[in-house]
Motif scaffolding. Structure first.
Motif, PDB file in Angstrom:
ATOM      1  N   VAL A 186     -60.756  78.862   9.847  1.00  0.00           N
ATOM      2  CA  VAL A 186     -59.617  79.604   9.318  1.00  0.00           C
ATOM      3  C   VAL A 186     -60.033  80.358   8.060  1.00  0.00           C
ATOM      4  CG1 VAL A 186     -57.254  79.450   8.442  1.00  0.00           C
ATOM      5  CG2 VAL A 186     -58.039  77.834  10.198  1.00  0.00           C
ATOM      6  N   LEU A 187     -59.634  81.628   7.972  1.00  0.00           N
ATOM      7  CA  LEU A 187     -59.775  82.405   6.735  1.00  0.00           C
ATOM      8  C   LEU A 187     -58.387  82.661   6.178  1.00  0.00           C
ATOM      9  CD1 LEU A 187     -62.426  85.199   7.507  1.00  0.00           C
ATOM     10  CD2 LEU A 187     -62.785  82.940   6.520  1.00  0.00           C
ATOM     11  N   TRP A 188     -58.188  82.310   4.917  1.00  0.00           N
ATOM     12  CA  TRP A 188     -56.912  82.577   4.239  1.00  0.00           C
ATOM     13  C   TRP A 188     -57.210  83.519   3.083  1.00  0.00           C
ATOM     14  CZ3 TRP A 188     -52.187  79.378   4.906  1.00  0.00           C
ATOM     15  CH2 TRP A 188     -51.116  79.872   4.145  1.00  0.00           C
ATOM     16  N   THR A 189     -56.714  84.755   3.162  1.00  0.00           N
ATOM     17  CA  THR A 189     -56.999  85.733   2.129  1.00  0.00           C
ATOM     18  C   THR A 189     -55.722  86.230   1.474  1.00  0.00           C
ATOM     19  OG1 THR A 189     -56.825  87.822   3.364  1.00  0.00           O
ATOM     20  CG2 THR A 189     -58.832  86.528   3.671  1.00  0.00           C
ATOM     21  N   ALA A 190     -55.819  86.492   0.192  1.00  0.00           N
ATOM     22  CA  ALA A 190     -54.768  87.180  -0.555  1.00  0.00           C
ATOM     23  C   ALA A 190     -55.412  88.375  -1.240  1.00  0.00           C
ATOM     24  CB  ALA A 190     -54.130  86.252  -1.584  1.00  0.00           C
ATOM     25  N   HIS A 191     -54.607  89.288  -1.712  1.00  0.00           N
ATOM     26  CA  HIS A 191     -55.192  90.435  -2.411  1.00  0.00           C
ATOM     27  C   HIS A 191     -55.756  90.016  -3.762  1.00  0.00           C
ATOM     28  CE1 HIS A 191     -55.835  94.410  -4.047  1.00  0.00           C
ATOM     29  NE2 HIS A 191     -55.043  94.123  -5.068  1.00  0.00           N
ATOM     30  N   ARG A 206     -62.440  74.019   9.343  1.00  0.00           N
ATOM     31  CA  ARG A 206     -62.576  74.470   7.950  1.00  0.00           C
ATOM     32  C   ARG A 206     -61.509  75.509   7.639  1.00  0.00           C
ATOM     33  NH1 ARG A 206     -68.082  77.015   6.719  1.00  0.00           N
ATOM     34  NH2 ARG A 206     -67.946  77.770   8.872  1.00  0.00           N
ATOM     35  N   VAL A 207     -61.007  75.477   6.411  1.00  0.00           N
ATOM     36  CA  VAL A 207     -60.156  76.545   5.881  1.00  0.00           C
ATOM     37  C   VAL A 207     -60.856  77.113   4.655  1.00  0.00           C
ATOM     38  CG1 VAL A 207     -57.861  77.240   5.115  1.00  0.00           C
ATOM     39  CG2 VAL A 207     -58.109  75.262   6.608  1.00  0.00           C
ATOM     40  N   MET A 208     -61.171  78.412   4.693  1.00  0.00           N
ATOM     41  CA  MET A 208     -61.851  79.065   3.571  1.00  0.00           C
ATOM     42  C   MET A 208     -60.902  80.043   2.896  1.00  0.00           C
ATOM     43  SD  MET A 208     -65.417  79.639   5.624  1.00  0.00           S
ATOM     44  CE  MET A 208     -64.521  79.774   7.171  1.00  0.00           C
ATOM     45  N   PHE A 209     -60.942  80.084   1.575  1.00  0.00           N
ATOM     46  CA  PHE A 209     -60.004  80.871   0.782  1.00  0.00           C
ATOM     47  C   PHE A 209     -60.759  81.916  -0.034  1.00  0.00           C
ATOM     48  CE2 PHE A 209     -58.377  76.658   1.456  1.00  0.00           C
ATOM     49  CZ  PHE A 209     -57.030  76.825   1.759  1.00  0.00           C
ATOM     50  N   GLY A 210     -60.134  83.077  -0.216  1.00  0.00           N
ATOM     51  CA  GLY A 210     -60.749  84.094  -1.061  1.00  0.00           C
ATOM     52  C   GLY A 210     -59.836  85.284  -1.264  1.00  0.00           C
ATOM     53  N   ALA A 211     -60.178  86.117  -2.244  1.00  0.00           N
ATOM     54  CA  ALA A 211     -59.385  87.293  -2.601  1.00  0.00           C
ATOM     55  C   ALA A 211     -60.054  88.546  -2.053  1.00  0.00           C
ATOM     56  CB  ALA A 211     -59.231  87.400  -4.117  1.00  0.00           C
ATOM     57  N   ARG A 212     -59.251  89.406  -1.447  1.00  0.00           N
ATOM     58  CA  ARG A 212     -59.792  90.653  -0.903  1.00  0.00           C
ATOM     59  C   ARG A 212     -60.286  91.568  -2.007  1.00  0.00           C
ATOM     60  NH1 ARG A 212     -55.174  89.627   2.233  1.00  0.00           N
ATOM     61  NH2 ARG A 212     -53.876  91.094   1.072  1.00  0.00           N
ATOM     62  N   GLU A 213     -59.698  91.487  -3.209  1.00  0.00           N
ATOM     63  CA  GLU A 213     -60.147  92.335  -4.301  1.00  0.00           C
ATOM     64  C   GLU A 213     -61.568  91.984  -4.730  1.00  0.00           C
ATOM     65  OE1 GLU A 213     -57.668  91.887  -7.720  1.00  0.00           O
ATOM     66  OE2 GLU A 213     -58.149  89.771  -8.013  1.00  0.00           O
ATOM     67  N   GLN A 214     -62.030  90.784  -4.355  1.00  0.00           N
ATOM     68  CA  GLN A 214     -63.403  90.370  -4.646  1.00  0.00           C
ATOM     69  C   GLN A 214     -64.320  90.554  -3.431  1.00  0.00           C
ATOM     70  OE1 GLN A 214     -64.315  89.543  -7.663  1.00  0.00           O
ATOM     71  NE2 GLN A 214     -62.236  89.604  -8.480  1.00  0.00           N
ATOM     72  N   GLY A 215     -63.801  91.202  -2.378  1.00  0.00           N
ATOM     73  CA  GLY A 215     -64.612  91.458  -1.202  1.00  0.00           C
ATOM     74  C   GLY A 215     -64.667  90.321  -0.205  1.00  0.00           C
ATOM     75  N   PHE A 216     -63.827  89.303  -0.393  1.00  0.00           N
ATOM     76  CA  PHE A 216     -63.858  88.157   0.521  1.00  0.00           C
ATOM     77  C   PHE A 216     -63.424  88.587   1.922  1.00  0.00           C
ATOM     78  CE2 PHE A 216     -61.658  84.657   2.673  1.00  0.00           C
ATOM     79  CZ  PHE A 216     -62.622  83.662   2.628  1.00  0.00           C
ATOM     80  N   GLY A 217     -64.078  88.040   2.941  1.00  0.00           N
ATOM     81  CA  GLY A 217     -63.682  88.286   4.323  1.00  0.00           C
ATOM     82  C   GLY A 217     -64.691  89.026   5.147  1.00  0.00           C
ATOM     83  N   ARG A 218     -65.623  89.728   4.484  1.00  0.00           N
ATOM     84  CA  ARG A 218     -66.634  90.468   5.233  1.00  0.00           C
ATOM     85  C   ARG A 218     -67.780  89.538   5.631  1.00  0.00           C
ATOM     86  NH1 ARG A 218     -65.503  94.321   1.098  1.00  0.00           N
ATOM     87  NH2 ARG A 218     -67.319  93.654  -0.091  1.00  0.00           N
TER      88      ARG A 218
END
Length: 478
Positions: free
Chosen positions: A95-100, A144-156
């Motif tokens: 799982v990817l959980w992203t916020a801006h 797994r659940v991974m968390f990150g912010a899109r403003e930091q480039g998370f998700g690529r």
């Protein structure tokens, strides 16, 4: 008062067809064992989100689950607990959980860690990684659940992702979406969730607005749920609070909403974030329609100082060249000279078009944030001196257009001759672009292209500020 169902609370509920089963009953049994209970509307939401067709695939797997909801409702608890339980129930779920924003991502991570502290849930957790940029909850069964912010480039760069949660979806750029969606391509049954509040002016909200438009059309293959108050409501009406917030007053208190009301400040912010109302439903165009129509002319005066402006929408689908003629009496004419489909015609034609007219032109203008800036090197090679506007210039240019419309000194052709410019003028609001009250155009809806108006706005700026004198007054063909 009896508890209301999702269908009774949601202003818009568009469900995918063909649901014959759902993972929710199994999830609810696990939630009950772990001390988690869901309200009736939450049960309905999760049942539909996890609904499956006869082939065993999620019914909303094609278009995703899209939730437009105000703040202080408990969406993180609802979706977060469901994701946590899914991971505990299904081995090797990624799982990817992203916020801006990083702050939002961190808060969600801490909330999810709270589930792991539950004695009945802790046994499912292998470890929790708290390093910045690598926040993760790992389960004993390999999920797994991974968390990150899109403003930091998370998700690529991720692959084989089964579930993607796009929090703060009102600030989800097309680029970020394109970077992340391919990560689910190899998943046998991907689940994608978009959730956010109605966007503020200036938010990169095309993705969320497009999803909403599909939901309002009841496009199949997706789940769309929207909670909101009446567009023209009194923002202090408690009954409207209950319409917008299904957790009020049972779980969200009046004090909590009053606190949010005070913190958000003006009514527009509270309408969006506290009441779930989209601007397109209640916003007034920045340009008064009657004043705009008053500037219509049949025989434009084409003698004066000539300038051109260029602009493109964010998706680079079109290229607009606006014209402005400044008259000696202080009045001016704006006109959309060219508007071409960039996907069919490209953009190189504009360089030749402007080079041909440059000897008799006082200015060519492009805003620094416009996608049309890609033409700057080619224009410079043709010895065209381009004025590049920054935020301060753009704010002044927008203000000049509004002032001249109010004063009745700005002329243009009517909608029959200038449909794209007219549509843009009737479809704009204003957005803040600086700390000193400067404003710039912002579109009211995702299907509105304001580049024709923006091109004319910067052209008018050039006609007023350029010191270049081509030598004689120029007559141009409209």
């Amino acid at each position: 008062m009896s508890e209301r169902r999702l269908s009774e609370l949601a202003r818009v509920l568009s469900q995918p067809s063909g649901i014959v089963s759902s993972d929710f009953p199994k999830l609810r049994r696990a939630a009950t064992r772990m001390g988690i209970s869901y309200d009736l509307w939450q049960q309905g939401l999760l049942y539909l989100m996890l609904g499956k067709r006869e082939d065993g695939l999620y019914a909303c797997g094609e278009g995703g689950t899209v939730i437009s909801i105000c703040r202080q409702v408990g969406k993180t608890f609802t979706i977060g607990s469901a994701v946590f339980l899914l991971c505990a129930m299904q081995p090797n779920l990624k799982v990817l959980w992203t916020a801006h924003r990083t702050r939002t991502s961190d808060e969600t991570f801490q909330s999810m860690c709270g589930f792991a502290k539950n004695k009945l849930m802790a046994g499912h957790v292998e470890h929790i990684r708290r390093a910045n940029g690598q926040q993760e909850i790992a389960f004993r069964n390999g999920s797994r659940v991974m968390f990150g912010a899109r403003e930091q480039g998370f998700g690529r760069g991720f692959d084989a992702v089964d579930v993607e949660i796009f929090d703060e979806a009102q600030i989800l750029t097309v680029k970020a979406l394109n970077d992340m969606i391919p990560a689910t391509n190899v998943s046998p049954n991907p689940l994608i969730v978009f959730m956010g509040t109605p966007p503020q002016p200036g938010d990169p909200s095309e993705t969320f607005a497009d999803k909403r438009r599909d939901g309002l059309k009841h496009t199949d293959g997706m789940l769309y749920v929207e909670f909101s108050a009446d567009p023209d409501c009194d923002p202090d009406d408690r009954e409207q609070w209950a319409k917008a917030n299904p957790s009020f007053p049972k779980r969200t208190s009046e004090t909590a909403i009053l606190r949010m009301r005070k913190l958000l400040g003006d009514d527009d912010n509270f309408r969006r974030e506290g009441l779930g109302i989209w601007d397109g439903e209640n916003s007034i165009s920045a340009i008064d329609p009657q004043q705009w129509e008053a500037g219509n002319i049949d025989q434009p005066d084409l003698d004066g100082r000539l300038a051109f402006g260029l602009d493109m929408p964010p998706d680079r689908s079109a290229l607009a060249i606006g014209m402005a003629v400044r008259h000696d009496d202080g009045t001016a004419l704006i006109n959309l000279q060219e508007y071409r489909d960039a996907k069919q015609s490209g953009t190189a034609w504009a360089v030749d078009w402007l080079a041909e007219r440059w000897p008799k032109t006082s200015a060519v203008v492009i805003d620094a944030q416009s996608p049309a800036m890609s033409l700057l090197p080619d224009l410079q090679k043709r010895h065209i001196k381009v004025i590049v506007t920054q935020s301060r210039d753009l704010g002044a240019a927008t203000g000049r257009v509004l002032d001249m419309i109010h004063a009745g000194t700005l002329q243009h052709l009517d909608a029959e001759h200038q449909p794209q410019l007219s549509m843009a003028a009737h479809g704009v609001t204003l957005r803040d672009i600086g700390p000193n009250g400067l404003k710039a155009w912002n579109k009211k809806g995702s299907d509105i292209d304001i580049s024709p108006l923006q091109a004319c706005t910067v052209a008018l700026h050039g006609a007023f500020v350029s010191k270049r004198k081509p030598g004689r007054k120029q007559r141009v063909m409209v």
